[in-house]
Design an enzyme around this catalytic site. Sequence first.
Site, mmCIF file in Angstrom:
data_model
loop_
_atom_site.group_PDB
_atom_site.id
_atom_site.type_symbol
_atom_site.label_atom_id
_atom_site.label_comp_id
_atom_site.label_asym_id
_atom_site.label_seq_id
_atom_site.Cartn_x
_atom_site.Cartn_y
_atom_site.Cartn_z
ATOM 1 N N SER A 318 29.611 -58.989 -20.063
ATOM 2 C CA SER A 318 30.701 -58.397 -20.830
ATOM 3 C C SER A 318 30.184 -57.539 -21.962
ATOM 4 O O SER A 318 29.044 -57.646 -22.389
ATOM 5 C CB SER A 318 31.584 -59.501 -21.410
ATOM 6 O OG SER A 318 30.843 -60.224 -22.378
ATOM 7 N N LYS A 319 31.076 -56.710 -22.421
ATOM 8 C CA LYS A 319 30.786 -55.727 -23.459
ATOM 9 C C LYS A 319 30.266 -56.367 -24.743
ATOM 10 O O LYS A 319 29.437 -55.797 -25.430
ATOM 11 C CB LYS A 319 32.094 -54.985 -23.759
ATOM 12 C CG LYS A 319 31.915 -53.521 -24.094
ATOM 13 C CD LYS A 319 33.286 -52.898 -24.203
ATOM 14 C CE LYS A 319 33.199 -51.405 -24.412
ATOM 15 N NZ LYS A 319 34.496 -50.757 -24.285
#
Length: 559
Positions: A318-319
């Site tokens: 994830s970011k």
Amino acid sequence: MVRKTCFCCVPEVFSLLPEVSRFCPFKKQRDFLNSLLLTPVFNPVKQFTQQFYIKHIMVGQRVRTRFAPSPTGYLHVGGLRTALYNFLFAKKMKGDFIIRIEDTDQSRKVADAQLNLIRTLEWAGIVADESPEHGGNFGPYVQSERLHIYREYCDRLLEEKNAYYCFSTSEELEENRQLQMKQGLQPKYNRKWLPEEMGGSMPSGEVRRKMEEGAPYVIRMKVPDYVSVWFEDMIRGPIEFDSSTIDDQVLMKSDGFPTYHFASVIDDHLMKFTHIIRGEEWLPSMPKHLLLYEFFGWEPPKFAHLPLLLNPDRSKLSKRQGDVAVEDYIRKGYSCDAIVNFVAMLGWNEGEGTEQEVYSLEELIEKFSIERVGKAGAVFNVEKLNWLEKQYIKNRPAEQIIRTIRPLLVAELEKQRAEMPFDIITSDRYLEQVIELMRERVGFEHEFVTFSSYFFFEPGTYEEEAVKKRWTPETNGLLREFLSTLEVLEPFSAEAIEGALREFVAPKGLKAAALIHPLRILVSGVSFGPSLYHMLEVVGRDAVLRRIAKGIERISVPV
RNA sequence: GGCCCCAUCGACUAGUGGUUAGGUCAUCACCCUUUCAAGGUGGUAGCACGGGUUCGAAUCCCGUUGGGGUCACCA
């Protein structure tokens, strides 16, 4: 009452065995089938195994795979890998790779995302045979342009009582969900609008009344009760679900757009895909998709669910924990070779004792096989990516590197005045020398300009620690003296410079290092870098003499 | 929580009943060396646990634990 249904069984035809064996893409399975041919056995166990293998094979059919991103922004590295595996599999099988855009959520649509997605894939060497950009015989390849098709198939489901209208509002559903969660139940639609004639409790008159009122509605699929749904995943083997755990999935949203589940099944069928390779996050919705295939009486394609790409803490990549956009890595200077190679190796390997780490796209196509894709998630480890990038830089032809760094250098030269003539330092000959001296010392191509700036610009400062460490009260005097040696040295080559330096230093009873380090610092500004003598040769006599003279002026040593 | 998936060094993995459990990245040491790299040599480090099956299990079966995914009118 439990009905057992296998939706993925290709009718097993014993007489087809030789044919099947010939077309089989998997070596192990081919061998297995051949062994069956040699020693026909008919006991149930062997037959089961044989069915298992046959199910993975499409006889005489051209392989078609797809990558179906939604245009919500950048290309995720996980998406790149999914696209890559689809591409590799298709190309390995001499089939087609197709890109379809899933833009059924209009609120999340981002303007240039579609083109950007396709361009980024092409940057990586993944070029589609059919796509919104390239066209093809199964278009349109953008779901928002296929609305009439979904409508048509949805009507069929409605007619055949496999779907029904639902007028529950979002608030109502949310309330229901909260209540179920509080009771510790699985949140599930309560089938309030399931009509009487389909086994529900809603009188058909009520549905008609709401319709006439013009109330907004969605269309849901009616999931049969007590059915066991199972299929063979190409990577994971048999997987079974109980339909009672499956929700009556919304097929058509109130804005008239289909949901992912519905649109993708329709399109995957109409576009004749033979193999669906997608992320593991889709595994839980597999039964919904399978049920839809059964409603329509379509034979489902083969499915493969890829393991997830993970953060260092092993959660889904994830970011929040680093860069996830391929564009981020491009911006940082990673090459397509390294990225593709790296991402391919996260979850796939050649096996059979090979120790190869570096693969070109062509090699990957040649060697890829879906059966060698692992089941467990893989952590995206940037350190290994960095190492791979270095491997590529070490082996990349100089002219190719020049093509990418010259524009960077020219841009830099517009900002900063060069010490040496523009034509010389941007020439192939000069850049080639810089590259050969620096290629084992840089992590990215752009560092040929930034890390090697002393090949183009006069050093502005000198590394303070290094000066402190390498200067003695005699240093400046020695340098001044050696300067006059360099002035007349012929030729001004690495070899000659080294000879001169050693000759200069020996009678004085000094070590070469007494001069080597100060020279490096004056000419480059830093304490590290390539072979000193070669560096001096490349930088050239004029600049070297100038820099030494200037340096002596600038560095004062307390006596 | 329900359902589903997964499990070999810190990371990526090889391994499909008999291996001193192999390789790569990272890490440590040494060598090479004017520096930094690169390279070379060597080292540390792993089969989650418990039961079976078997002469023999990292490998097959069951369970436990752990991790992950998913449960939307998002994909």
